[in-house]
Motif scaffolding. Structure first.
Motif, PDB file in Angstrom:
ATOM      1  N   ARG A 117      58.424  62.396  69.581  1.00  0.00           N
ATOM      2  CA  ARG A 117      57.101  62.524  70.212  1.00  0.00           C
ATOM      3  C   ARG A 117      56.940  61.495  71.326  1.00  0.00           C
ATOM      4  O   ARG A 117      56.009  61.577  72.118  1.00  0.00           O
ATOM      5  N   SER A 118      57.767  60.471  71.293  1.00  0.00           N
ATOM      6  CA  SER A 118      57.642  59.397  72.279  1.00  0.00           C
ATOM      7  C   SER A 118      59.033  58.915  72.636  1.00  0.00           C
ATOM      8  O   SER A 118      59.948  58.904  71.790  1.00  0.00           O
ATOM      9  N   ILE A 119      59.214  58.499  73.881  1.00  0.00           N
ATOM     10  CA  ILE A 119      60.507  57.930  74.289  1.00  0.00           C
ATOM     11  C   ILE A 119      60.790  56.656  73.499  1.00  0.00           C
ATOM     12  O   ILE A 119      61.945  56.274  73.291  1.00  0.00           O
ATOM     13  N   PHE A 120      59.708  56.013  73.018  1.00  0.00           N
ATOM     14  CA  PHE A 120      59.909  54.733  72.322  1.00  0.00           C
ATOM     15  C   PHE A 120      60.442  54.908  70.901  1.00  0.00           C
ATOM     16  O   PHE A 120      60.686  53.925  70.208  1.00  0.00           O
ATOM     17  N   GLU A 121      60.654  56.165  70.493  1.00  0.00           N
ATOM     18  CA  GLU A 121      61.371  56.400  69.235  1.00  0.00           C
ATOM     19  C   GLU A 121      62.867  56.140  69.408  1.00  0.00           C
ATOM     20  O   GLU A 121      63.601  56.046  68.428  1.00  0.00           O
ATOM     21  N   ILE A 122      63.283  56.054  70.675  1.00  0.00           N
ATOM     22  CA  ILE A 122      64.710  55.861  70.962  1.00  0.00           C
ATOM     23  C   ILE A 122      65.004  54.364  71.094  1.00  0.00           C
ATOM     24  O   ILE A 122      64.376  53.682  71.907  1.00  0.00           O
ATOM     25  N   PRO A 123      65.952  53.850  70.321  1.00  0.00           N
ATOM     26  CA  PRO A 123      66.289  52.424  70.436  1.00  0.00           C
ATOM     27  C   PRO A 123      66.686  52.072  71.868  1.00  0.00           C
ATOM     28  O   PRO A 123      67.395  52.833  72.516  1.00  0.00           O
ATOM     29  N   GLY A 124      66.169  50.955  72.344  1.00  0.00           N
ATOM     30  CA  GLY A 124      66.507  50.505  73.695  1.00  0.00           C
ATOM     31  C   GLY A 124      65.587  51.049  74.765  1.00  0.00           C
ATOM     32  O   GLY A 124      65.651  50.635  75.928  1.00  0.00           O
ATOM     33  N   ALA A 125      64.685  51.975  74.407  1.00  0.00           N
ATOM     34  CA  ALA A 125      63.814  52.581  75.428  1.00  0.00           C
ATOM     35  C   ALA A 125      62.828  51.571  76.004  1.00  0.00           C
ATOM     36  O   ALA A 125      62.443  51.670  77.173  1.00  0.00           O
ATOM     37  N   LYS A 126      62.427  50.595  75.187  1.00  0.00           N
ATOM     38  CA  LYS A 126      61.404  49.667  75.675  1.00  0.00           C
ATOM     39  C   LYS A 126      61.865  48.845  76.872  1.00  0.00           C
ATOM     40  O   LYS A 126      61.051  48.368  77.646  1.00  0.00           O
ATOM     41  N   GLU A 127      63.174  48.705  77.025  1.00  0.00           N
ATOM     42  CA  GLU A 127      63.671  47.940  78.182  1.00  0.00           C
ATOM     43  C   GLU A 127      63.745  48.787  79.450  1.00  0.00           C
ATOM     44  O   GLU A 127      64.000  48.254  80.530  1.00  0.00           O
ATOM     45  N   VAL A 128      63.594  50.116  79.311  1.00  0.00           N
ATOM     46  CA  VAL A 128      63.828  50.972  80.487  1.00  0.00           C
ATOM     47  C   VAL A 128      62.746  52.026  80.727  1.00  0.00           C
ATOM     48  O   VAL A 128      62.863  52.802  81.683  1.00  0.00           O
ATOM     49  N   ALA A 129      61.698  52.070  79.893  1.00  0.00           N
ATOM     50  CA  ALA A 129      60.779  53.204  80.054  1.00  0.00           C
ATOM     51  C   ALA A 129      59.302  52.815  80.044  1.00  0.00           C
ATOM     52  O   ALA A 129      58.893  51.838  79.411  1.00  0.00           O
ATOM     53  N   ILE A 130      58.540  53.599  80.795  1.00  0.00           N
ATOM     54  CA  ILE A 130      57.079  53.601  80.789  1.00  0.00           C
ATOM     55  C   ILE A 130      56.682  54.977  80.262  1.00  0.00           C
ATOM     56  O   ILE A 130      57.336  55.964  80.602  1.00  0.00           O
ATOM     57  N   GLU A 131      55.651  55.049  79.425  1.00  0.00           N
ATOM     58  CA  GLU A 131      55.230  56.373  78.940  1.00  0.00           C
ATOM     59  C   GLU A 131      53.794  56.657  79.371  1.00  0.00           C
ATOM     60  O   GLU A 131      52.910  55.821  79.220  1.00  0.00           O
ATOM     61  N   ILE A 132      53.591  57.857  79.924  1.00  0.00           N
ATOM     62  CA  ILE A 132      52.272  58.319  80.353  1.00  0.00           C
ATOM     63  C   ILE A 132      51.842  59.431  79.414  1.00  0.00           C
ATOM     64  O   ILE A 132      52.642  60.304  79.087  1.00  0.00           O
ATOM     65  N   SER A 133      50.591  59.395  78.972  1.00  0.00           N
ATOM     66  CA  SER A 133      50.155  60.474  78.099  1.00  0.00           C
ATOM     67  C   SER A 133      48.656  60.733  78.276  1.00  0.00           C
ATOM     68  O   SER A 133      48.007  60.102  79.116  1.00  0.00           O
TER      69      SER A 133
END
Lengths: 390, 390
Positions: A214-230
């Protein structure tokens, strides 16, 4: 500007057939009432604003603390995202532009092809896109990552050039495809390798029915490379109420180590004065136990529409995609121009759809069918669609 | 970031004097309840959103037609401005940034000194401002037009260099000065001569009590050179409700003849999805006959506060400005640093003010006193101010 063309053609159509009852399966706009439990919290809030005790002026630009906490808790529970990383907005489209202000004109950008036009349109406005190439229907400086059925609606990263920014929407508008965990792991890894930032649009995440993230932040390591808009638009029927959010993790840093959250906070404080407090009260109510249940029932309703539409197009012998993790059905008309199909459907059935080419050259030959609508209208639409049978 | 420093000092002060009852005459934020007639229209609107008949999704990005008409009718009656030139927004500050997106980084900019920091801050973000020069506390590429009492709070245009854009706020925040008709005629003529665009901020126009123009469009020729930004925030107590508007006259054209209204419309449609429909319903009610009367009574209330504060500072033997056409009193403390005065007032009276230097170097030696507040608090503040008597 596909939407302008669609409106113009619809107007001409009504002119030509004044007695036709037009049905729109076009614009992705909610049609069902806001649940009472959510509406009444907004009513209470307005009521309070008219009393000396309940009146409130400016709120925090980043949004009401309680709402930020509720968003972090509801949508990012096991990801480690905290309320201070959640910025409440007046909608995803507005935050895309504020992000573009942060990014500026000197970045390179990739988009899924097809994708929601706001990424490209805002890139054009901020000056990242370069000239439009009429021949291949692409902006010269934007990288179009082909996401058709042949690659499971995911870019072939082995041939995708590095860009500073990657816009990625899942469930995708228009294809309705929700990226799988494996796909998103590859995307995050790709961004790490290239030092890219993923701008991940999860506006339709609440429509996911399988176990896709449901969120890119479910993927390990995403916090260093992603912004999520919802957004609350398609979740709580807030398209006209205006409420959304953006998550900027504190781990996301520029190559010089500077945290991007600080820059985004500055943009929000300078270019935005917070979402309406009334809308925020409604958003908070939609995340309460009763509110969430009520909002979910609307989503189930639209997804039942999607199933009806999916079956209707499939029964015409057409190849159909989407519609199970998103309120959009993506229908293939091999060898045909999507504008020709638009005209043909309109002429034969008085139904408005959206030509896939409006979402990028990769949408050619496809039509996006929106499942937002009242059940009676949807059923009537499927009845009319039978006339398309060869 | 004067507001951050002010908050930090206020927090320290409360730490030091835990029993002190802090009074804020700082931030310009409304404090009195939204009139019932306006609140109930928003309540009715939310109520309708929870019914099948009354539900509405996305609205026009430019705002509800009825509201655009009401704004044109109420505020621009004899100016020839029509509803199609009015763009409803979620507030003046947000529209300033959208205008900056339109203008881009390659324009030269002038601001009044002192002035509301949003013009400069948004110039910095879009990349017009250049480096900050610590020595004179100015951005190198921004032209600071000195607007002190010696020039009747108006720039000396004979020494003002040409810029592409001139930000001009009247009644001015912080000085409270409403530009006279003659001054605005000079400004419009200056813009014509130089091919400049005036971005005119009239957020406090409803506070004008004398015959100063309420809109730049009262000046002949202004439509060819000006954009006007305004707001319901200080008019209807909507600081937390979020509603404003921008007027872009169709006569305003780029040197190549292209109408700027077309560009602004494109920005609004790409970067904004319309103000909340609920806020718009409230805005429309505030322009009805009863709503307007009720809103006016709040303005009269704040202006009575302003008179009390003006008298209080004058009775201390200080030179005071503003306070008759705007809810801000601008007090001169000759020879003193405005941060020192801030600290002195806070220490002696537990009152928060705003140091004039936060509005540009021209604000040094001055304090901005906000007249927003409950009458009892304002009266208590004046009582405490007596302790400043030498």
């Amino acid at each position: 500007m596909a939407s302008k063309q669609i409106t113009d053609r619809a107007v001409n159509h009504v002119w030509k057939y004044p007695d036709a009852k037009l049905i729109s399966l076009g614009i992705g706009d909610t049609t069902e009432p806001i649940p009472h439990v959510i509406a009444s919290s907004m009513i209470d809030y307005v009521q309070a604003l008219s009393t000396p005790e309940g009146y409130r002026g400016y709120g925090a630009e980043q949004g009401n603390k309680e709402l930020r906490k509720a968003i972090a808790q509801k949508f990012y529970k096991d990801t480690g995202i905290t309320d201070t990383e959640v910025f409440v907005s007046d909608g995803a489209q507005c935050d895309i532009s504020r992000l573009q202000l942060l990014l500026g004109s000197n970045v390179t950008t990739a988009v899924q092809d097809p994708s929601f036009p706001a990424y490209t349109d805002s890139s054009v406005i901020i000056g990242q896109a370069g000239d439009f190439d009429d021949r291949n229907q692409k902006y010269r400086n934007i990288e179009y990552m082909s996401c058709g059925p042949q690659t499971h609606f995911f870019p072939d990263l082995s041939i995708t050039p590095r860009t500073d920014i990657i816009f990625f929407c899942s469930p995708n508008n228009p294809t309705g495809h929700a990226a799988s965990r494996v796909q998103l792991q590859q995307l995050v890894e790709f961004a790490h390798k290239n030092g890219s930032i993923i701008v991940y649009d999860s506006a339709y995440a609440v429509y996911i029915t399988d176990d896709s993230p449901r969120s890119i932040f479910e993927i390990p390591g995403a916090k260093e490379v992603a912004i999520e808009i919802s957004s609350f638009s398609k979740f709580a029927g807030f398209t006209g109420v205006r409420l959304g959010w953006t998550v900027v993790p504190k781990e996301l840093r520029l190559s010089n180590g500077f945290p991007i959250i600080n820059d985004f906070n500055r943009i929000v404080c300078t270019c935005f004065n917070g979402a309406s407090r009334i809308s925020q009260a409604g958003g908070l109510a939609s995340l309460s136990s009763d509110g969430f249940k009520a909002a979910r029932s609307r989503i189930d309703y639209y997804m039942a529409n999607a199933k009806i539409l999916l079956d209707a197009f499939a029964s015409l012998g057409l190849k159909v995609y989407g519609g199970t993790n998103a309120p959009y059905v993506w229908v293939h008309f091999p060898g045909l121009s999507s504008w020709d199909v638009f005209n043909m459907i309109l002429e034969k059935t008085h139904i408005i759809t959206v030509p896939g080419s409006g979402f990028g050259p990769g949408g050619e030959e496809y039509m996006r069918i929106s499942a937002f609508g009242n059940r009676k209208t949807i059923v009537e639409a499927t009845r009319r669609l039978e006339s398309l049978l060869p």
